[in-house]
Design a protein around this motif. Structure first.
Motif, PDB file in Angstrom:
ATOM      1  N   ALA A  27       0.856  -1.254   0.129  1.00  0.00           N
ATOM      2  CA  ALA A  27       0.169   0.037   0.039  1.00  0.00           C
ATOM      3  C   ALA A  27       0.771   1.339  -0.042  1.00  0.00           C
ATOM      4  CB  ALA A  27      -1.075  -0.151   1.398  1.00  0.00           C
ATOM      5  N   LEU A  28       1.967   1.327   0.832  1.00  0.00           N
ATOM      6  CA  LEU A  28       2.817   2.441   0.702  1.00  0.00           C
ATOM      7  C   LEU A  28       3.490   2.656  -0.527  1.00  0.00           C
ATOM      8  CD1 LEU A  28       4.442   4.547   2.398  1.00  0.00           C
ATOM      9  CD2 LEU A  28       6.237   2.912   3.208  1.00  0.00           C
ATOM     10  N   VAL A  29       3.809   1.564  -1.296  1.00  0.00           N
ATOM     11  CA  VAL A  29       4.656   1.684  -2.675  1.00  0.00           C
ATOM     12  C   VAL A  29       3.541   2.251  -3.614  1.00  0.00           C
ATOM     13  CG1 VAL A  29       5.441   0.342  -4.586  1.00  0.00           C
ATOM     14  CG2 VAL A  29       6.263  -0.233  -2.047  1.00  0.00           C
ATOM     15  N   ILE A  30       2.250   1.770  -3.346  1.00  0.00           N
ATOM     16  CA  ILE A  30       1.293   2.339  -4.459  1.00  0.00           C
ATOM     17  C   ILE A  30       1.014   3.671  -4.502  1.00  0.00           C
ATOM     18  CG2 ILE A  30      -1.125   2.104  -5.205  1.00  0.00           C
ATOM     19  CD1 ILE A  30      -0.771  -0.971  -4.578  1.00  0.00           C
ATOM     20  N   PHE A  31       0.900   4.089  -2.969  1.00  0.00           N
ATOM     21  CA  PHE A  31       0.689   5.558  -2.657  1.00  0.00           C
ATOM     22  C   PHE A  31       1.708   6.388  -2.962  1.00  0.00           C
ATOM     23  CE2 PHE A  31       0.345   9.002   0.221  1.00  0.00           C
ATOM     24  CZ  PHE A  31      -0.728   9.612  -0.022  1.00  0.00           C
ATOM     25  N   VAL A  32       2.881   6.054  -2.623  1.00  0.00           N
ATOM     26  CA  VAL A  32       4.016   6.839  -3.026  1.00  0.00           C
ATOM     27  C   VAL A  32       4.010   7.013  -4.763  1.00  0.00           C
ATOM     28  CG1 VAL A  32       6.597   7.061  -2.957  1.00  0.00           C
ATOM     29  CG2 VAL A  32       5.396   6.341  -1.031  1.00  0.00           C
ATOM     30  N   ALA A  33       3.881   5.804  -5.282  1.00  0.00           N
ATOM     31  CA  ALA A  33       3.968   5.930  -6.802  1.00  0.00           C
ATOM     32  C   ALA A  33       2.841   6.879  -7.324  1.00  0.00           C
ATOM     33  CB  ALA A  33       3.546   4.444  -7.472  1.00  0.00           C
ATOM     34  N   PHE A  34       1.628   6.894  -6.581  1.00  0.00           N
ATOM     35  CA  PHE A  34       0.619   7.989  -7.179  1.00  0.00           C
ATOM     36  C   PHE A  34       1.138   9.187  -7.065  1.00  0.00           C
ATOM     37  CE2 PHE A  34      -2.423   4.309  -6.991  1.00  0.00           C
ATOM     38  CZ  PHE A  34      -2.817   4.377  -8.494  1.00  0.00           C
ATOM     39  N   VAL A  36       4.153  10.372  -6.615  1.00  0.00           N
ATOM     40  CA  VAL A  36       5.082  10.639  -7.778  1.00  0.00           C
ATOM     41  C   VAL A  36       4.709  11.024  -9.020  1.00  0.00           C
ATOM     42  CG1 VAL A  36       7.235  10.009  -8.978  1.00  0.00           C
ATOM     43  CG2 VAL A  36       7.138   9.424  -6.497  1.00  0.00           C
ATOM     44  N   ALA A  37       3.620  10.274  -9.448  1.00  0.00           N
ATOM     45  CA  ALA A  37       3.056  10.221 -10.687  1.00  0.00           C
ATOM     46  C   ALA A  37       2.129  11.712 -10.636  1.00  0.00           C
ATOM     47  CB  ALA A  37       2.121   9.091 -11.253  1.00  0.00           C
ATOM     48  N   GLY A  38       1.382  12.042  -9.687  1.00  0.00           N
ATOM     49  CA  GLY A  38       0.540  12.913  -9.800  1.00  0.00           C
ATOM     50  C   GLY A  38       1.360  14.361  -9.878  1.00  0.00           C
ATOM     51  N   GLY A  40       4.290  14.896 -10.404  1.00  0.00           N
ATOM     52  CA  GLY A  40       5.435  15.162 -11.528  1.00  0.00           C
ATOM     53  C   GLY A  40       4.569  15.013 -12.710  1.00  0.00           C
ATOM     54  N   ALA A  41       3.171  15.259 -12.795  1.00  0.00           N
ATOM     55  CA  ALA A  41       2.359  15.238 -14.025  1.00  0.00           C
ATOM     56  C   ALA A  41       2.968  16.182 -15.054  1.00  0.00           C
ATOM     57  CB  ALA A  41       0.901  15.610 -13.807  1.00  0.00           C
ATOM     58  N   PRO A  42       3.165  17.632 -14.784  1.00  0.00           N
ATOM     59  CA  PRO A  42       3.796  18.288 -15.999  1.00  0.00           C
ATOM     60  C   PRO A  42       4.928  17.757 -16.544  1.00  0.00           C
ATOM     61  CG  PRO A  42       3.283  19.478 -13.752  1.00  0.00           C
ATOM     62  CD  PRO A  42       3.199  18.152 -13.416  1.00  0.00           C
ATOM     63  N   TRP A  43       5.727  16.868 -15.960  1.00  0.00           N
ATOM     64  CA  TRP A  43       7.010  16.474 -16.661  1.00  0.00           C
ATOM     65  C   TRP A  43       6.898  14.940 -16.933  1.00  0.00           C
ATOM     66  CZ3 TRP A  43       6.828  18.671 -11.806  1.00  0.00           C
ATOM     67  CH2 TRP A  43       7.176  20.064 -11.699  1.00  0.00           C
ATOM     68  N   ILE A  93      -4.947  12.849 -10.854  1.00  0.00           N
ATOM     69  CA  ILE A  93      -4.318  12.618  -9.653  1.00  0.00           C
ATOM     70  C   ILE A  93      -3.765  13.536  -8.723  1.00  0.00           C
ATOM     71  CG2 ILE A  93      -2.586  10.974  -8.467  1.00  0.00           C
ATOM     72  CD1 ILE A  93      -2.976   9.134 -10.983  1.00  0.00           C
ATOM     73  N   ARG A  94      -3.179  14.480  -9.156  1.00  0.00           N
ATOM     74  CA  ARG A  94      -2.415  15.435  -8.501  1.00  0.00           C
ATOM     75  C   ARG A  94      -3.647  16.304  -7.803  1.00  0.00           C
ATOM     76  NH1 ARG A  94       1.184  20.331 -11.380  1.00  0.00           N
ATOM     77  NH2 ARG A  94      -0.810  20.818 -12.523  1.00  0.00           N
TER      78      ARG A  94
END
Length: 294
Positions: A27-34, A36-38, A40-43, A93-94
């Motif tokens: 769960a922690l890995v999934i949340f951190v991934a979201f 980072v993805a959210g 970092g969306a502009p990049w 997501i962001r």
């Protein structure tokens, strides 16, 4: 031994206990991934889905894996306006995470202050504040949020304000209960015997012992805030179309479900579900780790 050694050792022990559960780690890995993805969306996103210069209406309703006339591959398809669904979900997501985090922190700060004051002052102050909390909790959460947004209108700041209004009472009730228990302990009586000020006792003695419970409640309330924001946006009363969250993305594809264009609603819905489940699992594990009875 330094004063910070026991604290550091306790933190390491709590981290070890938390990471001993594979479900919590996942769960922690999934949340951190979201996160980072959210954020970092502009990049990361292939396009800015809300920049009209980058969106072509001719690419609307394309299924996942399709290519545009310019050669761009839409790995998750496009919506009715020709926006890349992958990019739209990253930006969504962001927005959802920002709304959930900010509203949760503000509600935590305000509710904690109310709960501490009620527990420390007792008497008519406690009675008045808790009756206000009871009144707040007696109304359905979604109803209060809907009324506020109808009055205030759309906007990120407005929906954050509405979420703070409907969440602070949960923190106030919880913190008051914990603070009442802590206020009856010997160390608080000793602090009063030393004639320490009320603010110092609250912030320096009672508040630190309330932090574990506050952290667990904050995690649960963050999941509720993300879910409530998505519900309000789905109903058309949340964020404006220029700042869409996952809830608004789901609403945009609702009319296309029966025509077989499932990806417009289903994919954002799965992302929203994964975020909420991961946050709830983190909250459950924190509750177990920080529970002194366990």
């Amino acid at each position: 031994m330094s004063a910070g050694a026991p604290i550091a050792g306790s933190a390491r022990d709590l981290s070890r206990r938390f990471l001993s559960d594979p479900g919590a780690v996942l769960a922690l890995v999934i949340f951190v991934a979201f996160c980072v993805a959210g954020f970092g969306a502009p990049w990361i996103a292939p396009q800015n889905p809300y920049d009209l210069r980058q969106v072509d209406i001719l690419d609307s309703l394309m299924p996942p894996g399709s290519q545009s006339f310019t050669g761009m591959t839409y790995w998750l398809g496009t919506d009715g306006q020709g926006r890349d669904m992958l990019s739209a979900m990253l930006y969504g997501i962001r927005i959802s995470l920002v709304v959930g985090l900010v509203s949760g922190l503000l509600a935590l700060a305000f509710g904690t202050g109310v709960g501490l004051i009620a527990a420390y002052r007792r008497g008519w102050v406690d009675t008045l504040l808790m009756r206000i909390v009871d009144l707040q909790l007696s109304f359905p959460t979604i109803l209060v949020a809907l009324i506020l947004l109808v009055i205030l209108g759309r906007g990120v700041d407005k929906i954050i304000f509405a979420l703070v209004v409907v969440q602070w009472a949960y923190f106030a009730r919880t913190v008051r209960g914990v603070a009442l228990v802590e206020g009856a302990r010997d160390y608080v009586e000793a602090a009063r015997g030393l004639r320490l000020g009320g603010i110092r006792i609250l912030l320096g003695h009672i508040l630190p012992n309330c932090l574990p419970t506050m952290l667990v409640v904050a995690t649960m309330q963050m999941a509720m805030a993300i879910s409530l924001e998505a519900t309000l946006s789905f109903l058309g009363l949340g964020l404006p179309p220029t700042r869409p969250s996952l809830g608004l993305l789901i609403a945009n594809g609702f009319d296309y479900l029966q025509s077989g264009r499932y990806w417009i609603s289903v994919l954002p819905g799965l992302v929203l579900l994964a975020i909420i489940i991961s946050v709830n699992l983190l909250g459950d594990r924190l509750r177990d780790v920080l529970n002194p009875r366990l």
